[in-house]
Scaffold this motif. Sequence first.
Motif, PDB file in Angstrom:
ATOM      1  N   GLY A  15       0.812  -1.219   0.000  1.00 20.48           N
ATOM      2  CA  GLY A  15       0.000   0.000   0.000  1.00 20.48           C
ATOM      3  C   GLY A  15       0.840   1.261   0.000  1.00 20.48           C
ATOM      4  N   ALA A  16       2.081   1.153  -0.430  1.00 17.49           N
ATOM      5  CA  ALA A  16       2.997   2.303  -0.372  1.00 17.49           C
ATOM      6  C   ALA A  16       2.594   3.396  -1.354  1.00 17.49           C
ATOM      7  N   THR A  17       2.856   4.620  -0.954  1.00 14.07           N
ATOM      8  CA  THR A  17       2.634   5.760  -1.837  1.00 14.07           C
ATOM      9  C   THR A  17       3.965   6.472  -2.051  1.00 14.07           C
ATOM     10  N   SER A  18       4.098   7.089  -3.200  1.00 13.52           N
ATOM     11  CA  SER A  18       5.325   7.790  -3.557  1.00 13.52           C
ATOM     12  C   SER A  18       5.252   9.245  -3.107  1.00 13.52           C
ATOM     13  N   VAL A  19       6.341   9.735  -2.537  1.00 14.72           N
ATOM     14  CA  VAL A  19       6.435  11.125  -2.093  1.00 14.72           C
ATOM     15  C   VAL A  19       7.772  11.681  -2.572  1.00 14.72           C
ATOM     16  N   ASP A  59      11.922   2.636   4.494  1.00  9.30           N
ATOM     17  CA  ASP A  59      11.478   3.278   3.258  1.00  9.30           C
ATOM     18  C   ASP A  59      12.348   2.835   2.082  1.00  9.30           C
ATOM     19  N   ARG A  60      11.811   2.961   0.910  1.00  7.78           N
ATOM     20  CA  ARG A  60      12.562   2.704  -0.323  1.00  7.78           C
ATOM     21  C   ARG A  60      12.733   4.029  -1.044  1.00  7.78           C
ATOM     22  N   ILE A  61      13.875   4.206  -1.680  1.00  7.04           N
ATOM     23  CA  ILE A  61      14.223   5.465  -2.332  1.00  7.04           C
ATOM     24  C   ILE A  61      14.440   5.191  -3.816  1.00  7.04           C
TER      25      ILE A  61
END
Length: 96
Positions: A15-19, A59-61
């Motif tokens: 359910g990750a969202t990109s920021v 987190d993933r970058i």
Amino acid sequence: MVTDGRGGREPDFTGATSVDLDGWALDAGNTLADQQNRDGALIQWTARGPFDADIDRHDRITVSGEQFKIDGAVIRQPGPTAATSHTILLLAKWKG
């Protein structure tokens, strides 16, 4: 965090969202070949950004379209002023 099926817990990115995080500088890191299996390479970057960045070690970058994980802890380096205080991340990715 979800159960990994072996009694541990691991991050869940379903359910990750990109920021977008502005104000980050990237320093070239390292590329290490897998000497044992010879079929991969570890690619690393060091990222320096705002001291109060909303980021944690799970987190993933994304850098230039490639996803990296944070290798180790998120380091908050205080300085004498806000301009010299940073968050430092070691980013790593295995390829191959």
